[in-house]
Motif scaffolding. Structure first.
Motif, PDB file in Angstrom:
ATOM      1  N   UNK A  78       0.843  -1.185   0.000  1.00 58.34           N
ATOM      2  CA  UNK A  78       0.000   0.000   0.000  1.00 58.34           C
ATOM      3  C   UNK A  78       0.885   1.245   0.000  1.00 58.34           C
ATOM      4  N   UNK A  79       0.311   2.359  -0.454  1.00 54.41           N
ATOM      5  CA  UNK A  79       1.026   3.634  -0.476  1.00 54.41           C
ATOM      6  C   UNK A  79       0.328   4.611   0.480  1.00 54.41           C
ATOM      7  N   UNK A  80       1.079   5.240   1.397  1.00 57.83           N
ATOM      8  CA  UNK A  80       0.472   6.271   2.248  1.00 57.83           C
ATOM      9  C   UNK A  80       0.160   7.518   1.433  1.00 57.83           C
ATOM     10  N   UNK A  81      -1.069   8.014   1.548  1.00 61.73           N
ATOM     11  CA  UNK A  81      -1.526   9.157   0.758  1.00 61.73           C
ATOM     12  C   UNK A  81      -2.177  10.179   1.680  1.00 61.73           C
ATOM     13  N   UNK A  82      -1.900  11.456   1.403  1.00 58.66           N
ATOM     14  CA  UNK A  82      -2.564  12.547   2.113  1.00 58.66           C
ATOM     15  C   UNK A  82      -3.362  13.344   1.100  1.00 58.66           C
ATOM     16  N   UNK A  83      -4.663  13.509   1.350  1.00 58.73           N
ATOM     17  CA  UNK A  83      -5.546  14.238   0.454  1.00 58.73           C
ATOM     18  C   UNK A  83      -5.898  15.580   1.094  1.00 58.73           C
ATOM     19  N   UNK A  84      -5.520  16.666   0.382  1.00 58.96           N
ATOM     20  CA  UNK A  84      -5.705  18.021   0.923  1.00 58.96           C
ATOM     21  C   UNK A  84      -6.918  18.700   0.286  1.00 58.96           C
ATOM     22  N   UNK A  85      -7.518  19.596   1.080  1.00 54.60           N
ATOM     23  CA  UNK A  85      -8.629  20.424   0.601  1.00 54.60           C
ATOM     24  C   UNK A  85      -8.542  21.761   1.312  1.00 54.60           C
ATOM     25  N   UNK A  86      -8.685  22.844   0.545  1.00 55.86           N
ATOM     26  CA  UNK A  86      -8.548  24.186   1.097  1.00 55.86           C
ATOM     27  C   UNK A  86      -9.550  24.418   2.227  1.00 55.86           C
ATOM     28  N   UNK A  87      -9.009  24.800   3.384  1.00 53.32           N
ATOM     29  CA  UNK A  87      -9.852  25.112   4.527  1.00 53.32           C
ATOM     30  C   UNK A  87     -10.340  23.914   5.308  1.00 53.32           C
ATOM     31  N   UNK A  88      -9.903  22.709   4.915  1.00 52.99           N
ATOM     32  CA  UNK A  88     -10.334  21.490   5.596  1.00 52.99           C
ATOM     33  C   UNK A  88      -9.133  20.705   6.100  1.00 52.99           C
ATOM     34  N   UNK A  89      -9.381  19.837   7.069  1.00 54.22           N
ATOM     35  CA  UNK A  89      -8.329  18.962   7.567  1.00 54.22           C
ATOM     36  C   UNK A  89      -7.984  17.923   6.500  1.00 54.22           C
TER      37      UNK A  89
END
Length: 215
Positions: free
Chosen positions: A27-38
Motif C-alpha cells: 500500500x502507499x500512504x496518501x494525504x488528500x488536501x482540501x482548502x480550509x479542511x483537515x
C-alpha cells in the motif's frame, strides 16, 4: 481524460514505521488536501497507483468508507534507487472546478533535412477543469525552418484551458546541428622536454659534423 477508481483505507497510524509497514503490505500512504479542511490520510493499493501514475494529470475517484472523492496528484515521492512510490500528496477536486497543472510537451511532425529541434521547456502550466485535465500537449514542428521559435503563446490549447506560463517563453527552437571541431592533443610538459632535448641533440650533432669537416 480517464478516471481511475480506487478503494482507500483510512490511516490511523502515522510516522516512518507505519509508512514502512504499509509499503511492505503493498500500500502507499496518501494525504488528500482540501482548502480550509483537515487533510484526509488514506492508504491506496501500490500496484494500481504505479500503473495510474504512468500518465500525467490522472483524475482519481477514491472510495473511502463508502464515500467517493475526486482527487488529482500534487506530489509523488519515490525511492531514489528503486523508484518505488513511497508517498503521494493529492488535492481534492470537484466537477467544474478549475485548477492549475503542469502539462508535458510532446513533439510531433518531421523537420526538413539538416535541421533539428531543441525542446526548451519540458512542460507548461495550464488552468483547466479538474475533470478535463490534458495529459499532454502536442507541438507540431512539420517543415519548420532554421531559426523558427515556438513560444508558449503560440501553442494550441485544449478547449477550456487557459495558459498560465509566460506566453513569451520559448518552447521549441529550430536550429542546425553544431559541427564537432577536432581538438589538437595537448602536449604535456614531459613531451615538451623530450622534444627540447631532441632538438638540442640534433643541434649538437650538426655542430660536430661541421667541426670534423673543417678539420
Amino acid at each position: 481524460m480517464a478516471e481511475v477508481k480506487l478503494v482507500g483505507t483510512p490511516r490511523t497510524e502515522f510516522g516512518k514505521g507505519a509508512a514502512r509497514r504499509l509499503r511492505r503490505d503493498n500500500f502507499v500512504p496518501v494525504v488528500m488536501y482540501e482548502l480550509g479542511e483537515e487533510p484526509t490520510h488514506v492508504a491506496l493499493p501500490a500496484h494500481e497507483m504505479m500503473l495510474a501514475l504512468r500518465q500525467a494529470n490522472v483524475l482519481f475517484n477514491i472510495a473511502v468508507d463508502g464515500k467517493n472523492q475526486l482527487a488529482v496528484t500534487k506530489a509523488v515521492q519515490r525511492d531514489a534507487v528503486r523508484q518505488i512510490i513511497e508517498h503521494v500528496d493529492m488535492l481534492k477536486v470537484r466537477a467544474g472546478e478549475k485548477i492549475t497543472v503542469d502539462v508535458p510537451i510532446v513533439i510531433i511532425g518531421e523537420l526538413p533535412e539538416g535541421v533539428i529541434h531543441l525542446l526548451e521547456m519540458q512542460q507548461i502550466s495550464l488552468r483547466a477543469e479538474a475533470t478535463h485535465l490534458p495529459q499532454s500537449l502536442e507541438v507540431d514542428i512539420t517543415d519548420l525552418e532554421e531559426g523558427h521559435v515556438i513560444h508558449a503563446g503560440d501553442l494550441v490549447l485544449p478547449v477550456g484551458s487557459v495558459l498560465e506560463s509566460d506566453p513569451e517563453l520559448a518552447v521549441v527552437h529550430i536550429t542546425v546541428p553544431k559541427e564537432e571541431v577536432e581538438e589538437e592533443p595537448e602536449t604535456t610538459e614531459a613531451e615538451e622536454g623530450e622534444e627540447s632535448e631532441a632538438a638540442e641533440g640534433e643541434e649538437g650533432e650538426s655542430a660536430e659534423a661541421e667541426a670534423e669537416a673543417a678539420e
